[in-house]
Design a protein around this motif. Structure first.
Motif, PDB file in Angstrom:
ATOM      1  N   UNK A 123       0.802  -1.218   0.000  1.00 14.52           N
ATOM      2  CA  UNK A 123       0.000   0.000   0.000  1.00 14.52           C
ATOM      3  C   UNK A 123       0.837   1.271   0.000  1.00 14.52           C
ATOM      4  N   UNK A 124       2.070   1.197   0.512  1.00 22.76           N
ATOM      5  CA  UNK A 124       2.900   2.411   0.566  1.00 22.76           C
ATOM      6  C   UNK A 124       3.222   2.956  -0.825  1.00 22.76           C
ATOM      7  N   UNK A 125       3.762   2.145  -1.754  1.00 18.98           N
ATOM      8  CA  UNK A 125       3.998   2.693  -3.096  1.00 18.98           C
ATOM      9  C   UNK A 125       2.712   3.061  -3.826  1.00 18.98           C
ATOM     10  N   UNK A 126       1.613   2.347  -3.536  1.00 21.15           N
ATOM     11  CA  UNK A 126       0.322   2.712  -4.124  1.00 21.15           C
ATOM     12  C   UNK A 126      -0.085   4.098  -3.646  1.00 21.15           C
ATOM     13  N   UNK A 127       0.047   4.345  -2.351  1.00 19.25           N
ATOM     14  CA  UNK A 127      -0.317   5.641  -1.784  1.00 19.25           C
ATOM     15  C   UNK A 127       0.515   6.761  -2.418  1.00 19.25           C
ATOM     16  N   UNK A 128       1.816   6.522  -2.555  1.00 15.27           N
ATOM     17  CA  UNK A 128       2.702   7.533  -3.134  1.00 15.27           C
ATOM     18  C   UNK A 128       2.378   7.760  -4.612  1.00 15.27           C
ATOM     19  N   UNK A 129       2.025   6.691  -5.313  1.00 12.94           N
ATOM     20  CA  UNK A 129       1.649   6.824  -6.729  1.00 12.94           C
ATOM     21  C   UNK A 129       0.370   7.641  -6.865  1.00 12.94           C
ATOM     22  N   UNK A 130      -0.597   7.393  -5.985  1.00 14.81           N
ATOM     23  CA  UNK A 130      -1.850   8.148  -6.023  1.00 14.81           C
ATOM     24  C   UNK A 130      -1.608   9.625  -5.753  1.00 14.81           C
ATOM     25  N   UNK A 131      -0.728   9.924  -4.813  1.00 13.46           N
ATOM     26  CA  UNK A 131      -0.389  11.321  -4.524  1.00 13.46           C
ATOM     27  C   UNK A 131       0.231  11.990  -5.746  1.00 13.46           C
ATOM     28  N   UNK A 132       1.095  11.251  -6.428  1.00  9.40           N
ATOM     29  CA  UNK A 132       1.743  11.783  -7.630  1.00  9.40           C
ATOM     30  C   UNK A 132       0.716  12.039  -8.731  1.00  9.40           C
ATOM     31  N   UNK A 133      -0.209  11.112  -8.923  1.00 12.21           N
ATOM     32  CA  UNK A 133      -1.246  11.273  -9.939  1.00 12.21           C
ATOM     33  C   UNK A 133      -2.185  12.427  -9.602  1.00 12.21           C
ATOM     34  N   UNK A 134      -2.443  12.629  -8.306  1.00 11.56           N
ATOM     35  CA  UNK A 134      -3.283  13.757  -7.895  1.00 11.56           C
ATOM     36  C   UNK A 134      -2.565  15.075  -8.188  1.00 11.56           C
TER      37      UNK A 134
END
Length: 213
Positions: A40-51
């Motif tokens: 979930x950590x890289x997923x969370x960071x990826x979502x932040x980047x996409x936002x």
């Protein structure tokens, strides 16, 4: 090899680009982690980047795939036409014989895809990317990457319209012929016309969707 943050970002971006997640769909960390086999950590960071890149937006506490309104769509196509035209112009000046051969090979291969809109859409992206690279201008390529990233927010492809695959191939032929001839003005115009036609079809699709809704 353990998945990296970049892997998670690219996986989610590809899922948006291919329509697995469409504008308005909610993205949930736990579901994405399970789907892609990533923590979930890289997923969370990826979502932040996409936002940050405006590909995702907030709906309360949830993140959803962003959508483009009419004004944003028009702005995107204006920029795309200008940058793509410049790429074709530079490709006419700087492309190598090998790059031209690749473009020709793509045209021939794509003729077999006219009955498969999804495959044709993927081939169309490859074709445009090859022209970007043939411009031999890294800063232009970077800007076009940003534009095409935003294109992922379009819920459907204009190539799916009846007759569009064949028209697309004819337009691609004119673009390649101009680049081969070293005619920057003609290459620029051919690619801008190609983008303009795609935009017109996109507007018709959106108008039909509004009427149907």
């Amino acid at each position: 090899m353990k998945p990296t943050q970049k892997d998670a970002y690219e996986l989610i971006l590809e899922a948006i680009d291919t329509g697995i997640y469409k504008p308005g769909n909610r993205l949930v960390e736990s579901e994405l982690a399970e789907r892609f086999g990533v923590s979930r950590t890289p997923i969370r960071e990826a979502l932040q980047r996409l936002e940050t890149q405006n590909l995702l937006t907030r709906d309360g506490r949830s993140l959803i795939v962003a959508s483009l309104d009419h004004g944003q769509l028009s702005e995107l196509y204006v920029v795309r036409g200008a940058l793509e035209g410049l790429a074709a112009r530079l490709a006419a000046r700087h492309s190598t014989p090998e790059e031209l051969a690749v473009l020709r090979d793509m045209l021939e291969a794509d003729r077999k895809l006219v009955d498969d809109p999804d495959a044709m859409s993927r081939a169309n992206r490859r074709f445009h990317k090859q022209i970007h690279l043939a411009s031999h201008n890294r800063f232009l390529v970077q800007q076009l990457d940003l534009v095409h990233r935003s294109m992922a927010l379009l819920a459907s492809t204009s190539i799916a319209v009846e007759g569009r695959p064949s028209d697309t191939l004819e337009e691609h032929e004119r673009i390649v012929a101009s680049i081969e001839a070293g005619d920057g003005d003609a290459a620029d115009k051919a690619l801008r016309d190609h983008i303009s036609e795609a935009f017109t079809i996109r507007l018709r699709l959106d108008a039909a969707a509004v009427e149907a809704g």
